[in-house]
Design a protein around this motif. Structure first.
Motif, PDB file in Angstrom:
ATOM      1  N   SER A  27      12.617  78.887  71.827  1.00 54.37           N
ATOM      2  CA  SER A  27      12.816  79.643  73.063  1.00 54.37           C
ATOM      3  C   SER A  27      12.611  81.107  72.724  1.00 54.37           C
ATOM      4  CB  SER A  27      14.230  79.424  73.616  1.00 54.37           C
ATOM      5  OG  SER A  27      15.204  79.968  72.737  1.00 54.37           O
ATOM      6  N   GLN A  28      12.195  81.874  73.699  1.00 54.33           N
ATOM      7  CA  GLN A  28      11.971  83.289  73.443  1.00 54.33           C
ATOM      8  C   GLN A  28      12.293  84.087  74.705  1.00 54.33           C
ATOM      9  OE1 GLN A  28       8.217  84.259  71.705  1.00 54.33           O
ATOM     10  NE2 GLN A  28       8.674  86.451  71.581  1.00 54.33           N
ATOM     11  N   MET A  29      13.257  84.966  74.591  1.00 58.93           N
ATOM     12  CA  MET A  29      13.643  85.830  75.701  1.00 58.93           C
ATOM     13  C   MET A  29      12.769  87.080  75.680  1.00 58.93           C
ATOM     14  SD  MET A  29      17.329  87.651  76.295  1.00 58.93           S
ATOM     15  CE  MET A  29      17.484  89.031  77.437  1.00 58.93           C
ATOM     16  N   PRO A  30      12.213  87.457  76.820  1.00 60.68           N
ATOM     17  CA  PRO A  30      11.398  88.679  76.837  1.00 60.68           C
ATOM     18  C   PRO A  30      12.245  89.913  76.523  1.00 60.68           C
ATOM     19  CG  PRO A  30      11.061  87.363  78.827  1.00 60.68           C
ATOM     20  CD  PRO A  30      12.249  86.792  78.129  1.00 60.68           C
ATOM     21  N   ALA A  31      11.606  90.914  75.964  1.00 60.14           N
ATOM     22  CA  ALA A  31      12.271  92.204  75.763  1.00 60.14           C
ATOM     23  C   ALA A  31      12.108  92.992  77.061  1.00 60.14           C
ATOM     24  CB  ALA A  31      11.650  92.941  74.588  1.00 60.14           C
ATOM     25  N   TYR A  32      13.169  93.036  77.865  1.00 57.99           N
ATOM     26  CA  TYR A  32      13.051  93.618  79.197  1.00 57.99           C
ATOM     27  C   TYR A  32      12.958  95.143  79.183  1.00 57.99           C
ATOM     28  CZ  TYR A  32      13.578  89.153  81.475  1.00 57.99           C
ATOM     29  OH  TYR A  32      13.358  87.873  81.920  1.00 57.99           O
ATOM     30  N   GLY A  33      13.093  95.727  78.013  1.00 53.94           N
ATOM     31  CA  GLY A  33      12.832  97.159  77.919  1.00 53.94           C
ATOM     32  C   GLY A  33      11.387  97.481  78.224  1.00 53.94           C
ATOM     33  N   GLU A  34      10.506  96.460  78.078  1.00 57.39           N
ATOM     34  CA  GLU A  34       9.089  96.638  78.381  1.00 57.39           C
ATOM     35  C   GLU A  34       8.764  96.218  79.803  1.00 57.39           C
ATOM     36  OE1 GLU A  34       7.139  94.271  75.482  1.00 57.39           O
ATOM     37  OE2 GLU A  34       7.921  95.403  73.763  1.00 57.39           O
ATOM     38  N   ILE A  35       9.755  95.729  80.545  1.00 56.69           N
ATOM     39  CA  ILE A  35       9.533  95.220  81.904  1.00 56.69           C
ATOM     40  C   ILE A  35      10.346  96.006  82.934  1.00 56.69           C
ATOM     41  CG2 ILE A  35       9.737  93.188  83.389  1.00 56.69           C
ATOM     42  CD1 ILE A  35       9.464  91.473  80.846  1.00 56.69           C
ATOM     43  N   PHE A  36      11.653  96.205  82.650  1.00 55.43           N
ATOM     44  CA  PHE A  36      12.541  96.906  83.570  1.00 55.43           C
ATOM     45  C   PHE A  36      12.548  98.407  83.312  1.00 55.43           C
ATOM     46  CE2 PHE A  36      15.550  93.008  84.012  1.00 55.43           C
ATOM     47  CZ  PHE A  36      14.658  92.444  84.920  1.00 55.43           C
ATOM     48  N   GLU A  37      12.902  99.141  84.315  1.00 53.34           N
ATOM     49  CA  GLU A  37      13.242 100.549  84.137  1.00 53.34           C
ATOM     50  C   GLU A  37      14.650 100.628  83.557  1.00 53.34           C
ATOM     51  OE1 GLU A  37      11.172 102.974  84.637  1.00 53.34           O
ATOM     52  OE2 GLU A  37       9.577 101.739  85.530  1.00 53.34           O
ATOM     53  N   THR A  38      14.995 101.777  83.008  1.00 51.21           N
ATOM     54  CA  THR A  38      16.314 101.922  82.378  1.00 51.21           C
ATOM     55  C   THR A  38      17.437 101.597  83.343  1.00 51.21           C
ATOM     56  OG1 THR A  38      15.457 103.625  80.901  1.00 51.21           O
ATOM     57  CG2 THR A  38      17.843 103.508  81.175  1.00 51.21           C
ATOM     58  N   GLY A  39      17.348 102.083  84.568  1.00 48.62           N
ATOM     59  CA  GLY A  39      18.383 101.816  85.566  1.00 48.62           C
ATOM     60  C   GLY A  39      18.483 100.346  85.906  1.00 48.62           C
ATOM     61  N   GLU A  40      17.348  99.658  85.898  1.00 50.11           N
ATOM     62  CA  GLU A  40      17.358  98.231  86.203  1.00 50.11           C
ATOM     63  C   GLU A  40      18.037  97.442  85.080  1.00 50.11           C
ATOM     64  OE1 GLU A  40      13.391  97.653  88.960  1.00 50.11           O
ATOM     65  OE2 GLU A  40      13.144  97.754  86.773  1.00 50.11           O
ATOM     66  N   ILE A  41      17.834  97.864  83.841  1.00 50.34           N
ATOM     67  CA  ILE A  41      18.522  97.209  82.723  1.00 50.34           C
ATOM     68  C   ILE A  41      20.024  97.369  82.874  1.00 50.34           C
ATOM     69  CG2 ILE A  41      18.944  97.337  80.230  1.00 50.34           C
ATOM     70  CD1 ILE A  41      16.003  97.985  79.865  1.00 50.34           C
ATOM     71  N   ASP A  42      20.447  98.563  83.236  1.00 50.07           N
ATOM     72  CA  ASP A  42      21.883  98.807  83.423  1.00 50.07           C
ATOM     73  C   ASP A  42      22.442  97.928  84.535  1.00 50.07           C
ATOM     74  OD1 ASP A  42      21.774 100.726  81.450  1.00 50.07           O
ATOM     75  OD2 ASP A  42      21.498 102.402  82.842  1.00 50.07           O
ATOM     76  N   ASP A  43      21.665  97.753  85.606  1.00 48.88           N
ATOM     77  CA  ASP A  43      22.125  96.926  86.724  1.00 48.88           C
ATOM     78  C   ASP A  43      22.275  95.461  86.299  1.00 48.88           C
ATOM     79  OD1 ASP A  43      22.148  99.139  88.344  1.00 48.88           O
ATOM     80  OD2 ASP A  43      20.230  98.696  89.322  1.00 48.88           O
ATOM     81  N   VAL A  44      21.268  94.955  85.575  1.00 45.69           N
ATOM     82  CA  VAL A  44      21.338  93.561  85.125  1.00 45.69           C
ATOM     83  C   VAL A  44      22.520  93.356  84.181  1.00 45.69           C
ATOM     84  CG1 VAL A  44      20.172  91.802  83.743  1.00 45.69           C
ATOM     85  CG2 VAL A  44      18.888  93.084  85.448  1.00 45.69           C
ATOM     86  N   VAL A  45      22.752  94.306  83.295  1.00 45.55           N
ATOM     87  CA  VAL A  45      23.881  94.199  82.368  1.00 45.55           C
ATOM     88  C   VAL A  45      25.196  94.158  83.136  1.00 45.55           C
ATOM     89  CG1 VAL A  45      25.180  95.413  80.576  1.00 45.55           C
ATOM     90  CG2 VAL A  45      22.696  95.236  80.400  1.00 45.55           C
ATOM     91  N   GLN A  46      25.340  94.973  84.158  1.00 42.72           N
ATOM     92  CA  GLN A  46      26.557  94.952  84.964  1.00 42.72           C
ATOM     93  C   GLN A  46      26.727  93.611  85.665  1.00 42.72           C
ATOM     94  OE1 GLN A  46      29.040  97.227  85.150  1.00 42.72           O
ATOM     95  NE2 GLN A  46      27.957  98.390  83.549  1.00 42.72           N
ATOM     96  N   HIS A  47      25.612  93.013  86.100  1.00 44.80           N
ATOM     97  CA  HIS A  47      25.694  91.689  86.721  1.00 44.80           C
ATOM     98  C   HIS A  47      26.162  90.645  85.708  1.00 44.80           C
ATOM     99  CE1 HIS A  47      24.853  88.305  89.303  1.00 44.80           C
ATOM    100  NE2 HIS A  47      24.003  87.803  88.414  1.00 44.80           N
ATOM    101  N   VAL A  48      25.658  90.706  84.484  1.00 42.25           N
ATOM    102  CA  VAL A  48      26.077  89.764  83.448  1.00 42.25           C
ATOM    103  C   VAL A  48      27.565  89.957  83.129  1.00 42.25           C
ATOM    104  CG1 VAL A  48      25.756  89.050  81.054  1.00 42.25           C
ATOM    105  CG2 VAL A  48      23.768  89.559  82.477  1.00 42.25           C
ATOM    106  N   LEU A  49      28.006  91.213  83.084  1.00 46.38           N
ATOM    107  CA  LEU A  49      29.433  91.472  82.881  1.00 46.38           C
ATOM    108  C   LEU A  49      30.254  90.834  83.995  1.00 46.38           C
ATOM    109  CD1 LEU A  49      29.348  95.236  81.789  1.00 46.38           C
ATOM    110  CD2 LEU A  49      29.956  93.285  80.351  1.00 46.38           C
ATOM    111  N   ALA A  50      29.742  90.895  85.225  1.00 41.90           N
ATOM    112  CA  ALA A  50      30.442  90.284  86.350  1.00 41.90           C
ATOM    113  C   ALA A  50      30.468  88.767  86.209  1.00 41.90           C
ATOM    114  CB  ALA A  50      29.760  90.684  87.665  1.00 41.90           C
ATOM    115  N   LEU A  51      29.343  88.188  85.769  1.00 37.12           N
ATOM    116  CA  LEU A  51      29.288  86.739  85.601  1.00 37.12           C
ATOM    117  C   LEU A  51      30.334  86.249  84.610  1.00 37.12           C
ATOM    118  CD1 LEU A  51      25.430  86.066  85.405  1.00 37.12           C
ATOM    119  CD2 LEU A  51      26.976  85.373  87.253  1.00 37.12           C
TER     120      LEU A  51
END
Length: 289
Positions: A173-197
Motif C-alpha cells: 500500500s502507498q499513501m500519497p504525500a499530500y504536501g504535493e497535492i494539498f495547499e498548506t491550509g488544506e493539510i491543516d484542515d484535513v489534520v483537524q478532521h482526523v483529530l476529530a475522528l
C-alpha cells in the motif's frame, strides 16, 4: 633504591637479594619446590593444549589442533539431535491448518515455544522484546492490525513481508504525500478532521472543511467513517492506536510526507514450520484475532 653486596639479614638469618628500599632489605626466600614444579607443569600443559586444540588465531581462522575438536561441530550435533527428536512435531506443524491449531494442544504448545525463540532471534529487534513495538514498528499486543490478525494472516505477513521489493506477494500500500497535492491550509484542515475522528481536541471549523477534502481524497482507503480498510492496509483513524503518532505534529508530517514502512519477507530465512510457529506465538500474545 641502592645496590649492596649480598649478605645475611641479622634478624632472620636469611640471605638477602642485595637490594634495599628505604632501609628495607629484600629477603631471598626461594619458592617451594612443589610450587615451581606445578608452574612448570602448567607451562607444559599449555603448550600441549595449543598443539592439540584450536588455539592460535590466524588471518581468517585459528589453528585447528591435532585432535580436530570443534565446539561448533558439537553444537551442530546437539541441534541435529533435538531436530530428530522433534521431527514428527515439526512435520505436523508444517502441514497443519493454523485455523485449527488449538485443536491439538501438544502441537500448539510446541509451536508457541518454538515461535518465542524465532521471535527473539529475528523479530524483537524491531518489535521489541515484549512485542510492544515503537514508532514505525507495530505493537503486536493490541488488536489493531493493518493486514489482519488471524494466525493465517499473521503467517502471510511474516512469510511475504510488507512493501518490500523482494517478494512479489508482499503486502503493498502507498499513501500519497499530500504536501504535493494539498495547499498548506488544506493539510491543516484535513489534520483537524482526523483529530476529530479520533476524539481529540480540534478546531471545529477547520475540521468541517477538512471533512470535504477527506471524503474526496482519503475515504477511498480509510473509508468515509475513517475506520480504515485492511484490504489496502489503511489504518483505522478513529481509535487511539497510531503507528507514527496521533498528535497534531505527527499527523501533519504524515499527511504532508506520507509514510512507507517496510518489512522484509522471512520465507527465505525461516522454514515453513518456523513461520507458523512465530505466527502462533504472536497470535497468543493477546492481540490476535
Amino acid at each position: 633504591m641502592t645496590r649492596r653486596d649480598t649478605d645475611i639479614d641479622q634478624e632472620t638469618g636469611i640471605e638477602t637479594t642485595g637490594h634495599e628500599w628505604d632501609g628495607i632489605r629484600e629477603l631471598n626466600n626461594p619458592l617451594p619446590r612443589w610450587w615451581l614444579w606445578c608452574f612448570y607443569l602448567t607451562i607444559i600443559w599449555g603448550v600441549g593444549y595449543t598443539i592439540a586444540y584450536p588455539a592460535w588465531p590466524l588471518i581468517s581462522r585459528a589453528t585447528g589442533g591435532l585432535l580436530g575438536y570443534s565446539t561448533r561441530a558439537e553444537v551442530v550435533e546437539q541441534i541435529d539431535a533435538f531436530e530428530t527428536q522433534n521431527a514428527s512435531l515439526t512435520t505436523a506443524l508444517t502441514e497443519v491448518d493454523l485455523a485449527v491449531l488449538d485443536e491439538n494442544p501438544e502441537l500448539q504448545r510446541f509451536a508457541i515455544s518454538g515461535g518465542a525463540s524465532v521471535f527473539r532471534s529475528h523479530c524483537s529487534q524491531c518489535h521489541g522484546s515484549g512485542a510492544a513495538g515503537g514508532i514505525g514498528y507495530p505493537n503486536l499486543l493490541d488488536d489493531d492490525w493493518l493486514w489482519g490478525g488471524t494466525r493465517d494472516q499473521i503467517a502471510y505477513t511474516v512469510r511475504h513481508g510488507i512493501r518490500n521489493e523482494v517478494d512479489p506477494d508482499a503486502h503493498w500500500s502507498q499513501m500519497p504525500a499530500y504536501g504535493e497535492i494539498f495547499e498548506t491550509g488544506e493539510i491543516d484542515d484535513v489534520v483537524q478532521h482526523v483529530l476529530a475522528l479520533s476524539g481529540q481536541d480540534h478546531d471545529a471549523a477547520m475540521a468541517e472543511r477538512g471533512s470535504v477534502l477527506f471524503a474526496d481524497q482519503c475515504s477511498a482507503c480509510h473509508n468515509e467513517d475513517g475506520r480504515g480498510n485492511r484490504d489496502f492496509g489503511a489504518p483505522n483513524l478513529t481509535d487511539a492506536i497510531w503507528l507514527y503518532g496521533g498528535d497534531l505534529r505527527s499527523l501533519t508530517y504524515t499527511v504532508t510526507n506520507s509514510r512507507f514502512g517496510v518489512m522484509p519477507p522471512w520465507s527465505t530465512r525461516l522454514t515453513e514450520a518456523e513461520v507458523k510457529a512465530v505466527a502462533a506465538y504472536v497470535h497468543q500474545l493477546g492481540g490476535g484475532e
